[in-house]
Design a protein around this motif. Structure first.
Motif, mmCIF file in Angstrom:
data_model
loop_
_atom_site.group_PDB
_atom_site.id
_atom_site.type_symbol
_atom_site.label_atom_id
_atom_site.label_comp_id
_atom_site.label_asym_id
_atom_site.label_seq_id
_atom_site.Cartn_x
_atom_site.Cartn_y
_atom_site.Cartn_z
ATOM 1 N N SER A 478 0.824 -1.207 0.000
ATOM 2 C CA SER A 478 0.000 0.000 0.000
ATOM 3 C C SER A 478 0.857 1.255 0.000
ATOM 4 O O SER A 478 0.560 2.218 -0.717
ATOM 5 N N VAL A 482 0.508 3.956 -2.918
ATOM 6 C CA VAL A 482 0.071 5.317 -2.584
ATOM 7 C C VAL A 482 1.113 6.338 -3.038
ATOM 8 O O VAL A 482 0.770 7.401 -3.569
ATOM 9 N N TYR A 485 0.833 6.798 -6.714
ATOM 10 C CA TYR A 485 -0.427 7.491 -7.001
ATOM 11 C C TYR A 485 -0.296 8.985 -6.737
ATOM 12 O O TYR A 485 -0.698 9.814 -7.560
ATOM 13 N N VAL A 518 -3.205 2.783 -5.218
ATOM 14 C CA VAL A 518 -4.038 2.930 -4.021
ATOM 15 C C VAL A 518 -4.127 4.408 -3.670
ATOM 16 O O VAL A 518 -3.103 5.095 -3.597
ATOM 17 N N THR A 519 -5.331 4.899 -3.473
ATOM 18 C CA THR A 519 -5.534 6.330 -3.286
ATOM 19 C C THR A 519 -5.267 6.805 -1.867
ATOM 20 O O THR A 519 -5.025 7.995 -1.644
ATOM 21 N N TYR A 526 -5.527 -6.879 1.300
ATOM 22 C CA TYR A 526 -5.593 -6.563 -0.134
ATOM 23 C C TYR A 526 -7.030 -6.385 -0.623
ATOM 24 O O TYR A 526 -7.289 -5.595 -1.528
ATOM 25 N N LEU A 529 -8.353 -2.579 0.190
ATOM 26 C CA LEU A 529 -7.621 -1.364 -0.172
ATOM 27 C C LEU A 529 -8.432 -0.503 -1.136
ATOM 28 O O LEU A 529 -9.167 -1.024 -1.993
ATOM 29 N N TYR A 531 -8.440 0.856 -4.136
ATOM 30 C CA TYR A 531 -7.762 0.858 -5.430
ATOM 31 C C TYR A 531 -8.351 1.919 -6.358
ATOM 32 O O TYR A 531 -9.541 2.251 -6.285
#
Length: 813
Positions: A478, A482, A485, A518-519, A526, A529, A531
């Motif tokens: 994650s 992240v 992202y 992942v925001t 999993y 999450l 997504y």
């Protein structure tokens, strides 16, 4: 002395000119003198390039000066010939490159100007772009060090003028001519540098012109929008140029839709050009028919042939609109993208990675935003970290690793290392690389029948590693998802909202499934999450302009039927019981057959395994029995939806069938076999079909061969592709393969970014086709998104390793 003997000295510039004059007294024939001069200039320029790349600028300056002095025309005859003009321009430009690297910007501008003038005086306008690019870069760098604002602004504008002229010169180079190839191999800079630097400079001008305090959500307007639009068009043009370079590197011959007589005349023209160039370069001696021709006569003949080549290219483009669209494509403007490609529910995210800064265009129908991102190296580091966590080391399918059993058999290639074999060469047929088969959930030891080597002991079963089990803590993954992202997508989040995202990636970003980003760092495992796929439907494209092109092509093509074609479970091993004597049909094949496959397997290996190095083991390509069940399951779904499904299995899953049988009636073409996305040499990207029983091909369907397929307008799904981790620096492999299928007629192509587990793949694909076929009007992108989200919710395969490698490229409609 040196010129005559072929062992040039490393003397000073003045001595080099004297040496060339002295050699004229030794070598009496102009042709021989010219060849020896080419050797000398090549030698000095080569040494200069090595020293330049090693930052030994004083030594590099000496060598470039030697090359320049020896080409200035003090020796009779040779100074005015094409190769000497090219080397002269290269020497001048390289001397300016040194000044630029040393921060002597004003001097660099002067030297680049002299190089451009020399190229113009020599009549080699095709060699001007490196000097124009260098002038632009020097002026831009000078502006960065200028403290007076007005003067800095003037320098930046002057730099843009030079970059525009460099781009115009590049586009003026005759595609496919020898001059074009000369320009690509002579200079320290590359044409890609021009596209990257020009678009980056214009993007910076757009950001400077915009109000620095304005919110990022405010669309660009005025001069800022004009600069951003011009930068965007250059980026799009660079993508088209990269594809052409890819085809040229692979020696691709795009023949579909082109009259045979024009192709024959073009081939003959190229052969004549190559023969004359070889004589001029001293690679071969003239034959009897050309023995009496002087170097300047050969040069004139070469120029005539290049003019004729231009005419043939124009005739071919006029005869084949598809060929013209590929080789002479003009990128759409931003305004055209907004009107012709995007709809109200779709936002374009287009990336351009640069050495110092990268840029992101966020485009909707209502506006354009531009964001500055970190340098290419920083983004590549984040991509590598993310993929490390998506595909843990225990499950990476590097081609040189012997396949290990896991709880869920994995699709992927492997090499047997039990029997050493010679490294493929012109005398080592790739067909001799022995092939291993495997069954779902178990990997038998690979065998090499010819060597009678006892089978190696199969490795002990390896359980699925903890990092990707659905119930395990996902905080490490994650964090990486992240981070990427926030870097690459979050800046434009307020613009894109919940719209569909059309991603046009660049470089290593081509190997990232944006769906798996992942925001926020929420979720306990999993399956929970947040997504990006939960917020946005996502589709990819080689370039935004390509979407408009494939829509136009699909509109002009005859409507595809409702049938499906399923190609799966090819025969990779001559000892396979399914071969049924097919190996006998392979006898008499050319010695070089299969070398492309062997090279591709070697290229994408992440790390060498015993026997995989030079002189090591041959390729052992594993059977994919799970693809058989997958194809049969999809066929059953098709019949339930009142559609016909044809299945090509075993020896029928062949390159010959794909290339020669009528595929135009199929609405879906599903190919479940090994696919190789070769980032080392993208021209070796392709699909591995049956390697047994081939008479006229090698069973490896390469990108350039895909261009010549005759499809209708189907959805093409490639469900078992493999890429070598650690070498995804460019992205042309996946771009070339998907663009090839688009050129052949497919508006949408599905591809996997790494080899995946058989059972999870079968489950995902079955659910995807159930959603696609059972409800009329469902788009492929919507069906894939829903199937992936269902797999996440099902927990068993919620880790991105299982569901996220499958991406759809092309039109989402």
């Amino acid at each position: 002395r040196g010129i005559a003997t072929g062992t040039p000295s490393t003397s000073t510039g003045n001595e080099a000119a004297g040496t060339a004059t002295e050699a004229a007294n030794i070598v009496t024939q102009p042709a021989e003198l010219y060849r020896q001069a080419v050797i000398y200039a090549t030698y000095e320029l080569g040494l200069g390039r090595v020293d330049y790349l090693n930052e030994e600028f004083d030594e590099a300056r000496k060598h470039f000066g030697n090359a320049l002095a020896a080409t200035l025309g003090s020796v009779p005859v040779i100074g005015k010939l094409g190769q000497m003009r090219r080397y002269r321009t290269a020497a001048r430009t390289s001397l300016a490159d040194i000044a630029l690297r040393e921060g002597r910007f004003a001097e660099a501008v002067k030297l680049y100007g002299e190089a451009a003038k020399g190229a113009k005086d020599d009549g080699r306008l095709d060699l001007m772009w490196p000097a124009q690019r260098g002038t632009g870069r020097s002026l831009w760098s000078q502006a960065a060090h200028e403290t007076e604002a007005t003067r800095a602004a003037k320098l930046r504008e002057d730099a843009l003028v030079q970059y525009r002229e460099a781009l115009a010169s590049i586009e003026a180079i005759r595609q496919g001519s020898l001059h074009a190839d000369e320009a690509r191999t002579t200079f320290l800079a590359t044409t890609k540098d021009v596209f990257d630097e020009a678009s980056g400079a214009l993007a910076e001008m757009a950001l400077l012109s915009a109000n620095a305090n304005a919110t990022n959500a405010a669309p660009l307007a005025g001069m800022a929008l004009q600069y951003a639009a011009e930068a965007f068009r250059i980026v799009e043009g660079g993508r088209a140029r990269s594809l052409l370079d890819l085809l040229n590197e692979g020696g691709a011959s795009i023949t579909e839709g082109v009259p045979a007589d024009l192709l024959k005349r073009k081939q003959e023209n190229q052969e004549q050009q190559e023969a004359i160039a070889a004589q001029l370069n001293g690679i071969q001696m003239a034959g009897d028919g050309a023995a009496s021709k002087s170097p300047d006569q050969l040069e004139s003949e070469l120029n005539r042939l290049q003019t004729e080549f231009d005419s043939l290219e124009n005739q071919i483009r006029a005869a084949s609109p598809r060929y013209a669209a590929l080789t002479a494509t003009q990128p759409l403007t931003l305004a055209e993208i907004q009107q012709q490609v995007l709809d109200e529910g779709t936002a374009l995210l287009e990336y351009s990675l640069g050495a110092e800064h990268s840029y992101l265009w966020a485009v909707t129908r209502g506006g354009v935003n531009l964001y500055k991102l970190p340098a290419r190296s920083a983004l590549e580091g984040q991509v590598a970290a993310l993929r490390d966590h998506i595909i843990p080391k225990q499950l990476r399918r590097s081609l040189t690793n012997i396949t290990a059993e896991t709880n869920d058999a994995q699709r992927g290639l492997s090499l047997d290392t039990t029997t050493p074999a010679p490294t493929p060469s012109a005398k080592t047929p790739g067909a001799k690389a022995q092939l291993a088969k495997r069954s779902s959930g178990r990997t038998p030891a690979a065998k090499t029948p010819a060597a009678k080597t006892p089978p190696a002991k199969a490795p002990a079963p390896t359980p699925l590693p903890t990092p990707i089990t659905p119930a395990s803590p996902s905080n490490v993954y994650s964090a990486a998802a992240v981070e990427f992202y926030k870097t690459a997508v979050a800046p434009a989040a307020s613009v894109t909202g919940e719209r569909r995202l059309l991603i046009v990636a660049d470089g290593a970003l081509n190997y990232v499934p944006f769906e798996a980003l992942v925001t926020s760092a929420e979720g306990a495992d999993y399956g929970s999450l947040p997504y990006l796929i939960n917020r946005n439907e996502i589709v990819y494209a080689p370039s935004a302009s390509v979407i408009a092109a494939v829509r136009q092509q699909a509109g002009a093509a005859a409507s595809a039927g409702r049938d499906l074609l399923l190609v799966a479970d090819p025969v990779f091993n001559a000892s396979d019981t399914r071969a049924r004597g097919g190996a006998d049909a392979q006898e008499g094949s050319e010695a070089a057959r299969g070398l492309a496959l062997a090279s591709a397997v070697s290229d994408i290996a992440e790390e060498s395994a015993p026997g995989a190095e030079a002189g090591g083991g041959g390729a052992q390509i594993a059977r994919l029995p799970g693809t058989r069940a997958e194809a049969q399951g999809i066929a059953q779904l098709a019949r339930g939806a009142n559609r016909q499904a044809d299945i090509w299995l075993d020896l029928d899953a062949s390159e010959a069938n794909i290339e020669t049988r009528d595929l135009k009636r199929y609405r879906v073409v599903h190919v479940a076999t090994h696919g190789i996305l070769d980032a080392e040499r993208p021209q070796f990207t392709g699909l591995v079909l049956s390697l047994v029983g081939n008479k006229d091909n090698d069973g490896f369907l390469r990108t350039d061969e895909v261009f010549n397929l005759r499809l209708g307008s189907p959805l093409v799904m490639l469900s078992a592709c493999e890429t070598g981790l650690g070498k995804e620096k460019r992205g042309e492999g996946i771009i070339g393969l998907t663009r090839a299928f688009m050129y052949a007629g497919a508006p949408t192509v599905g591809v996997s970014l790494w080899s995946v587990a058989d059972r999870s793949t079968a489950e995902l694909m079955t659910d995807f086709y159930r959603r696609l076929l059972m409800k009329e009007g469902t788009s492929a992108t919507a069906a894939m998104r829903d199937a992936q989200r269902a797999m996440i919710a099902g927990k068993k395969y919620s880790a991105p390793f299982f569901w996220s490698p499958f991406v759809l490229v092309g039109d989402w409609r």
